[in-house]
Design a protein around this motif. Structure first.
Motif, PDB file in Angstrom:
ATOM      1  N   ILE A 432      41.046  42.675  33.588  1.00 44.22           N
ATOM      2  CA  ILE A 432      41.724  42.742  34.884  1.00 44.22           C
ATOM      3  C   ILE A 432      40.718  42.967  36.007  1.00 44.22           C
ATOM      4  CG2 ILE A 432      43.325  44.162  36.253  1.00 44.22           C
ATOM      5  CD1 ILE A 432      44.953  44.509  33.681  1.00 44.22           C
ATOM      6  N   ILE A 433      39.616  43.646  35.693  1.00 42.15           N
ATOM      7  CA  ILE A 433      38.564  43.847  36.692  1.00 42.15           C
ATOM      8  C   ILE A 433      37.717  42.580  36.821  1.00 42.15           C
ATOM      9  CG2 ILE A 433      36.500  45.190  37.276  1.00 42.15           C
ATOM     10  CD1 ILE A 433      37.713  47.518  35.703  1.00 42.15           C
ATOM     11  N   SER A 447      44.637  35.586  36.335  1.00 43.23           N
ATOM     12  CA  SER A 447      45.740  36.381  35.814  1.00 43.23           C
ATOM     13  C   SER A 447      45.190  37.260  34.695  1.00 43.23           C
ATOM     14  CB  SER A 447      46.873  35.485  35.315  1.00 43.23           C
ATOM     15  OG  SER A 447      48.011  36.274  35.004  1.00 43.23           O
ATOM     16  N   TYR A 448      46.096  37.862  33.908  1.00 42.23           N
ATOM     17  CA  TYR A 448      45.656  38.778  32.853  1.00 42.23           C
ATOM     18  C   TYR A 448      46.737  38.899  31.796  1.00 42.23           C
ATOM     19  CZ  TYR A 448      48.744  41.970  35.333  1.00 42.23           C
ATOM     20  OH  TYR A 448      49.838  42.538  35.937  1.00 42.23           O
ATOM     21  N   VAL A 449      46.338  39.359  30.604  1.00 44.65           N
ATOM     22  CA  VAL A 449      47.292  39.795  29.577  1.00 44.65           C
ATOM     23  C   VAL A 449      46.783  41.118  29.023  1.00 44.65           C
ATOM     24  CG1 VAL A 449      48.074  37.477  28.939  1.00 44.65           C
ATOM     25  CG2 VAL A 449      46.132  38.494  27.745  1.00 44.65           C
ATOM     26  N   LEU A 475      39.729  29.930  31.291  1.00 43.22           N
ATOM     27  CA  LEU A 475      38.587  30.755  30.918  1.00 43.22           C
ATOM     28  C   LEU A 475      39.096  32.159  30.629  1.00 43.22           C
ATOM     29  CD1 LEU A 475      35.633  31.549  30.581  1.00 43.22           C
ATOM     30  CD2 LEU A 475      35.429  31.682  33.086  1.00 43.22           C
ATOM     31  N   VAL A 476      38.936  32.609  29.386  1.00 47.89           N
ATOM     32  CA  VAL A 476      39.383  33.934  28.951  1.00 47.89           C
ATOM     33  C   VAL A 476      38.195  34.897  29.032  1.00 47.89           C
ATOM     34  CG1 VAL A 476      40.220  35.259  26.972  1.00 47.89           C
ATOM     35  CG2 VAL A 476      41.186  33.003  27.459  1.00 47.89           C
ATOM     36  N   LEU A 477      38.393  36.062  29.664  1.00 47.30           N
ATOM     37  CA  LEU A 477      37.306  37.017  29.868  1.00 47.30           C
ATOM     38  C   LEU A 477      37.581  38.348  29.192  1.00 47.30           C
ATOM     39  CD1 LEU A 477      36.197  36.723  33.616  1.00 47.30           C
ATOM     40  CD2 LEU A 477      35.113  35.748  31.606  1.00 47.30           C
ATOM     41  N   LEU A 478      36.551  38.911  28.548  1.00 44.28           N
ATOM     42  CA  LEU A 478      36.621  40.243  27.954  1.00 44.28           C
ATOM     43  C   LEU A 478      35.309  40.967  28.232  1.00 44.28           C
ATOM     44  CD1 LEU A 478      37.687  37.975  25.609  1.00 44.28           C
ATOM     45  CD2 LEU A 478      38.519  40.095  24.606  1.00 44.28           C
ATOM     46  N   ASP A 479      35.312  42.280  27.981  1.00 43.19           N
ATOM     47  CA  ASP A 479      34.055  43.021  28.127  1.00 43.19           C
ATOM     48  C   ASP A 479      33.256  43.017  26.826  1.00 43.19           C
ATOM     49  OD1 ASP A 479      35.888  44.645  26.851  1.00 43.19           O
ATOM     50  OD2 ASP A 479      35.277  46.481  27.857  1.00 43.19           O
ATOM     51  N   VAL A 480      33.935  43.247  25.679  1.00 42.33           N
ATOM     52  CA  VAL A 480      33.249  43.322  24.391  1.00 42.33           C
ATOM     53  C   VAL A 480      34.064  42.579  23.331  1.00 42.33           C
ATOM     54  CG1 VAL A 480      32.341  44.836  22.582  1.00 42.33           C
ATOM     55  CG2 VAL A 480      32.287  45.600  24.955  1.00 42.33           C
ATOM     56  N   ILE A 481      33.387  41.760  22.526  1.00 41.67           N
ATOM     57  CA  ILE A 481      34.019  41.146  21.355  1.00 41.67           C
ATOM     58  C   ILE A 481      33.289  41.663  20.121  1.00 41.67           C
ATOM     59  CG2 ILE A 481      34.419  39.010  20.083  1.00 41.67           C
ATOM     60  CD1 ILE A 481      34.751  37.556  22.707  1.00 41.67           C
TER      61      ILE A 481
END
Length: 568
Positions: A432-433, A447-449, A475-481
């Protein structure tokens, strides 16, 4: 503390050689008897010692860095590591310091070049030579070759330090051994290596370059290097020679600051090496084989001659100097004007700004946490899951820092600028950030989930899904996978929204700051519609244990008192 050859390693190798009827220990001693002439000739010009006293210190540090993991090291590995310590600086006899590690490699591979057989058993020549190669980096045609991780071209042959090789059906953790030797070599920075009276003699008789002078001066002001291990965490303490600093600087404040800055330069140089070494010595493989270890380095302050305040002043002065050199504010990036041709590129790129901040947070603000983490699961039910994690990445520190967030965003922009992205979707609170910042720069929707385990968050679930319904290239974004579970869960939710809207996705791209499991990249790219997965950094690894695993191992539990516990 007097630094001499630590006998634990040698005694252990001798014991295991006897038990297995092997010649490892005898071969080590035979090689050692052949090398005094090389050691005598290896300290040339005005260089600090690369001879016998240095070899003894390196062997001492190798033993101390391995510490309690000694029993989990195979005898073949002990032999290779001790031989690497004996031979790593053979190339200094050439008086070619920048390439002496490459020359050491060649000397061991080709016996004719040194006129003696250094390694009697052929099957050990290559791994021992590779440890010598890996103890430092070198330049080739203006490009730095990172020997621990890069493929090197030596005499038209591709040479690489592999993670694991087999000798006698035994797994040899070759890159791990090379990393330990490299760090041990870096730690020999005390006055045992560079006695002050010898420094003065060289300076008077031969003259001395500013670079050599700095190496000698470091030894005058570092009294001791001590090593403390608790569980898998090892702290390297640099102990300043406060009496020497007083004597050398007197009442001259500028001179004192100059000597203190040398200590801090040593600290930062070791930190840089640790940044390369930790992903190797704390890899999934090394942890599973019970030899995993992660390092940090600190300066022991006495708060009279040297304190944390002095380090803060040093950092401020260094940052000011870098900005003056570049003539720009690093937050604004660079332009192509001629006045910037001589500006070091690494000062001002988003990647190095981010790397610098990561190291700063790791050092000063506990980027990597070890402790008990309580995860809450929503969906109308209050469920909790307790996990015990080593070196969990606290990305809150990165995402709430404006400079770091901008750097992360700029790196993603550069990576995905040629993709036809029409919606950036963040997964979880961190996403979300990230997503609106990136969407703003890429001029697309965002947007976000929310993941199930973040269901108790105050952030509304899928507050706005209209842009997801219309998006085709996402484009899907995350901090850590780490396991890919949250990523897959997020993608399934997005597909569910699309299916409910009667529309389809053309392409999915995945971006993350950290990927702590390299194997997951290939798995995620096999997912339906996923075209690419990109991570900014994949050199951080953490490991999670269940309540049962934690409770049954008393020694293991000790590792969780190192860092503050926080509730997630």
């Amino acid at each position: 503390m007097k630094q001499t050859i630590e006998e634990n390693f040698r005694e252990e190798l001798n014991k295991r050689s006897t038990e297995k009827g092997k010649s490892w220990y005898a071969d080590l001693i035979a090689t050692e008897h052949k090398l005094p002439d090389f050691w005598e000739r290896s300290t040339t010009g005005t260089f600090t010692s690369h001879g016998k006293s240095h070899i003894e210190s390196v062997e001492y540090y190798v033993d101390t860095l391995i510490g309690q993991r000694l029993q989990n090291i195979y005898p073949e590995e002990l032999y290779i590591l001790l031989m690497g310590a004996l031979c790593h600086d053979l190339g200094m006899v050439s008086n070619d310091r920048p390439l002496h590690n490459v020359i050491s490699y060649k000397y061991i591979i080709s016996d004719e070049s040194v006129g003696t057989i250094v390694v009697p058993d052929d099957k050990y020549k290559e791994p021992i030579a590779l440890l010598c190669l890996g103890h430092r980096d070198y330049e080739e045609n203006g490009t730095v070759i990172h020997t621990l991780t890069d493929s090197c071209n030596i005499d038209n042959k591709d040479v690489e330090i592999e993670e694991v090789i087999k000798i006698n059906h035994t797994d040899i953790h070759l890159r791990y051994l090379a990393a330990i030797l490299r760090l041990a070599d870096e730690l020999d920075v005390t006055d045992i290596r560079s006695p002050h009276n010898v420094f003065r003699y060289y300076e008077w008789i031969n003259g001395m370059s500013s670079d050599s002078r700095k190496h000698w001066q470091k030894g005058s002001i570092i009294k001791n290097v001590s090593i403390e291990s608790i569980g898998s965490a090892t702290t390297i303490h640099l102990v300043p020679n406060v009496d020497g600093i007083r004597e050398l600087s007197g009442n001259d404040k500028v001179l004192k600051e100059r000597y203190l800055s040398l200590i801090f330069e040593v600290k930062e140089k070791i930190e840089k090496e640790i940044g390369i070494i930790n992903p190797i010595t704390f890899s999934t493989k090394s942890v599973d084989d019970n030899i995993g270890v992660r390092f940090e380095v600190v300066v022991d302050y006495d708060n009279d001659v040297i304190s944390n305040y002095d380090y803060d002043e040093y950092k401020r002065a260094k940052e000011k100097q870098l900005k003056e050199q570049s003539h720009i504010d690093i937050n604004r990036g660079i332009d192509s004007s001629d006045s910037l041709n001589n500006v070091p590129q690494e000062i001002i790129t988003p990647r190095t700004i981010l790397s610098s901040k990561i190291e700063e947070f790791r050092r000063d603000r506990n980027l990597l946490e070890t402790g008990r983490f309580v995860f809450s699961f929503g969906n109308g039910e209050e469920k909790e899951k307790t996990e015990y994690t080593q070196y969990f990445i606290n990305t809150q520190l990165l995402l709430t820092n404006r400079e770091t967030l901008d750097s992360i965003t700029d790196i993603f922009v550069e990576q995905f600028k040629d993709r036809d992205i029409d919606c950036v979707i963040g997964i979880g609170k961190s996403g979300i950030i990230l997503s609106p910042n990136l969407a703003l720069k890429m001029n697309c929707n965002s947007s976000y989930v929310i993941c199930d385990w973040e269901g108790t968050s105050s952030i509304p679930q899928e507050e706005s899904t209209s842009v997801i319904k219309e998006a085709k290239n996402i484009l899907v974004l995350l901090d850590v996978i780490s396991t890919g579970t949250a990523t897959r869960q997020g993608i399934e939710k997005i597909k569910g929204i699309k299916k409910g809207a009667g529309t389809d996705i053309e392409n999915i791209y995945i971006g993350t700051i950290f990927c702590t499991n390299k194997a997951i990249k290939e798995d995620l790219e096999k997912e339906d519609k996923v075209k690419e997965m990109f991570s900014i950094r994949d050199d951080f690894q953490f490991k999670t244990y269940t309540q049962e695993e934690y409770e049954k191992d008393e020694n293991f539990k000790k590792g969780f008192v190192l860092l503050p516990i926080r509730k997630k």
